[in-house]
Motif scaffolding. Structure first.
Motif, mmCIF file in Angstrom:
data_model
loop_
_atom_site.group_PDB
_atom_site.id
_atom_site.type_symbol
_atom_site.label_atom_id
_atom_site.label_comp_id
_atom_site.label_asym_id
_atom_site.label_seq_id
_atom_site.Cartn_x
_atom_site.Cartn_y
_atom_site.Cartn_z
ATOM 1 N N ASP A 100 37.054 49.384 33.833
ATOM 2 C CA ASP A 100 38.070 48.750 33.002
ATOM 3 C C ASP A 100 39.061 49.748 32.411
ATOM 4 O O ASP A 100 40.037 49.351 31.783
ATOM 5 C CB ASP A 100 37.392 47.960 31.875
ATOM 6 N N ARG A 146 37.941 38.281 35.094
ATOM 7 C CA ARG A 146 38.689 39.124 36.031
ATOM 8 C C ARG A 146 37.788 39.721 37.099
ATOM 9 O O ARG A 146 38.091 39.654 38.290
ATOM 10 C CB ARG A 146 39.403 40.259 35.285
ATOM 11 N N ASP A 177 46.645 43.499 37.215
ATOM 12 C CA ASP A 177 47.880 42.739 37.127
ATOM 13 C C ASP A 177 48.978 43.413 37.947
ATOM 14 O O ASP A 177 49.302 44.583 37.724
ATOM 15 C CB ASP A 177 48.303 42.635 35.663
#
Length: 505
Positions: A491, A427, A457
């Motif tokens: 993250d 990612r 996303d």
């Protein structure tokens, strides 16, 4: 360009006012929706009247085809916040993200800088305007300028020419190999030679160009092969490079350069890239049965030359991709000179630096602390700010040409073996940068940098830049804990619902 706003600031939400009489918003929307229907009705009426009634009616179809089922209608109201999922997700998650990022930033030393944002909205920063040595993060500036000044689809052309057209297959005089600034000109053996850490991704085949000369009917050259790199100046190495860099990490380079200045079966790089390319091309012509009477040299082709053959490079976006993915130093230096040539008419490092600096100013980026000494980032004289690097990233996004050219954690390029066992693998996209500093106790400091995107996303993205300067910061035991701390903080976003989960239903 999205401009950062202060930490914790919020974009204003939609205002709601009490009805004051008259038609409500739903009535107005309904009336607005009638306009296309009335237009279609008028068009249908006109078309019906325009039919020639003397023509026979068309026969009915032999088989009836059922119309496709109507698409499922979204139940989400047009006025619902679900129609703005990225904004809604940010509003729900940004405070938690600040609480994760700000403490990490506080751990950095006073010689380093970092900035983190989400969709251009500032989350936190540490020394954002401090001028630091960027190492290969310098290539992000070159990439953005190259895409803007040169154009993503532009291609660079290498020519083969002669002073006079061949007669009965004989070239009377020299044959010129004329460089067009293509940094990926390669013999077919070179990409698989393992002479460099990363193989050439988009090579321009010098063998194909030699084939074209043979196909043109040339059998003999009474002179020699002359390499012409006069498109650029003759500076083969940038100043400001540390010990052990020139000729190893980069250079010599010029507008004509084949195999990064290597010749088959020669252990050393050519001292003059033009002569080296001419020597390699001579070997290829001889392999194809073409007699070359003279030797290989460097020089300048006749302006009114007869063009025998040519070959185009990959597109600029592919060349930029090679530079960012493999951190290709020679490619960065040639792109900088091409930027100077197109922007100012001079193929030099200095001209390229002026054009790039002007572009930064045009994009609204503060340049008073910035020094662009080379394209590769190998120069110890370069200075960038984290604010400037992040502003360049914010002009693009992970799906843009620049974003797609960046290495992917645990998968490609210089990040292939980094974060491979972390949740960001596959990612996170980022440009690395490294400069060692022997001896470690003397300035300038060593450098370790990482800048790029962490897509989320649903379409949003975190933008980040971290440029570490310090005496021993390039040692893995010192920088890896900091890098790990950065990606751990990144993250955490979003801690709640993603834009994809909040989209219309």
């Amino acid at each position: 360009m999205n401009r950062p706003i202060p930490v914790g600031a919020r974009r204003p939400g939609p205002r709601r006012s009490k009805p004051e009489g008259g038609a409500g918003p739903l009535v107005a929307l309904g009336a607005f929706a009638l306009i296309p229907a009335l237009g279609l009705f008028a068009l249908f009426s006109w078309a019906e009247g325009a039919v020639d009634e003397s023509e026979p009616a068309p026969p009915p179809p032999s088989t009836l085809v059922a119309p496709p089922p109507p698409p499922l209608a979204l139940s989400t109201s047009m006025l619902s916040l679900r129609r703005l999922p990225t904004v809604l997700s940010r509003e729900l998650n940004i405070s938690d993200f600040e609480r994760a990022v700000v403490p990490f930033l506080a751990t950095l030393n006073d010689r380093s800088c970092a900035v983190v944002s989400v969709d251009g909205i500032l989350i936190g920063s540490r020394n954002p305007d401090l001028a630091v040595i960027p190492a290969s993060n310098q290539k992000l500036i070159v990439a953005a300028a190259a895409l803007d000044v040169l154009g993503a689809e532009t291609r660079l052309t290498t020519l083969v020419s002669t002073e006079l057209a061949p007669v009965d297959g004989v070239v009377n005089g020299d044959l010129f190999l004329v460089g067009g600034g293509d940094p990926l000109l390669s013999s077919d053996w070179y990409p698989t030679s393992n002479l460099d850490r990363y193989a050439v991704l988009s090579p321009t085949s010098l063998d194909t160009l030699a084939d074209a000369v043979s196909d043109a009917g040339v059998t003999q050259i009474s002179g020699g092969v002359v390499g012409d790199g006069s498109r650029y100046d003759d500076e083969f190495f940038a100043p400001g490079w540390g010990l052990g860099v020139a000729g190893l990490e980069a250079g010599p380079y010029d507008a004509l350069m084949a195999n990064d200045s290597r010749v088959l079966n020669d252990d050393q790089r050519a001292g003059d890239p033009n002569e080296g390319a001419a020597r390699e091309f001579t070997r290829m012509l001889q392999e194809r049965g073409i007699t070359v009477t003279g030797g290989a040299s460097s020089g300048v082709a006749t302006p009114e030359a007869n063009v025998l053959a040519s070959i185009e490079s990959a597109s600029v976006i592919e060349i930029v991709g090679e530079m960012l993915m493999n951190s290709d130093n020679n490619t960065a230096e040639l792109l900088m000179k091409e930027i100077g040539l197109i922007g100012e008419g001079t193929g030099s490092r200095e001209a390229g630096a002026r054009v790039m600096m002007a572009k930064l100013g045009e994009w609204g980026i503060e340049t008073s602390n910035i020094v662009l000494s080379d394209g590769s980032g190998l120069s110890l004289d370069n200075r960038l700010t984290c604010a400037a690097v992040l502003a360049v990233l914010q002009r693009h996004d992970p799906s843009s040409a620049l974003g797609q050219a960046l290495p992917i954690a645990g998968q490609t390029g210089t990040l292939r073996d980094i974060f491979s066992d972390h949740a960001v693998a596959g990612r996170l996209r980022g440009k690395t940068g490294t400069l060692n500093n022997p001896p470690f106790n003397v300035d300038p400091p060593a450098v370790k940098a990482l800048s790029g995107y962490l897509p989320v996303d649903g379409g949003t993205a975190v933008e980040y830049t971290l440029m570490l300067n310090g005496p021993t910061i390039s040692d893995q035991s010192e920088y890896r804990p900091i890098w790990n701390g950065l990606v751990e903080a990144l993250d955490t976003y979003p801690s709640g619902a993603t834009p994809a989960q909040l989209g219309p239903r």
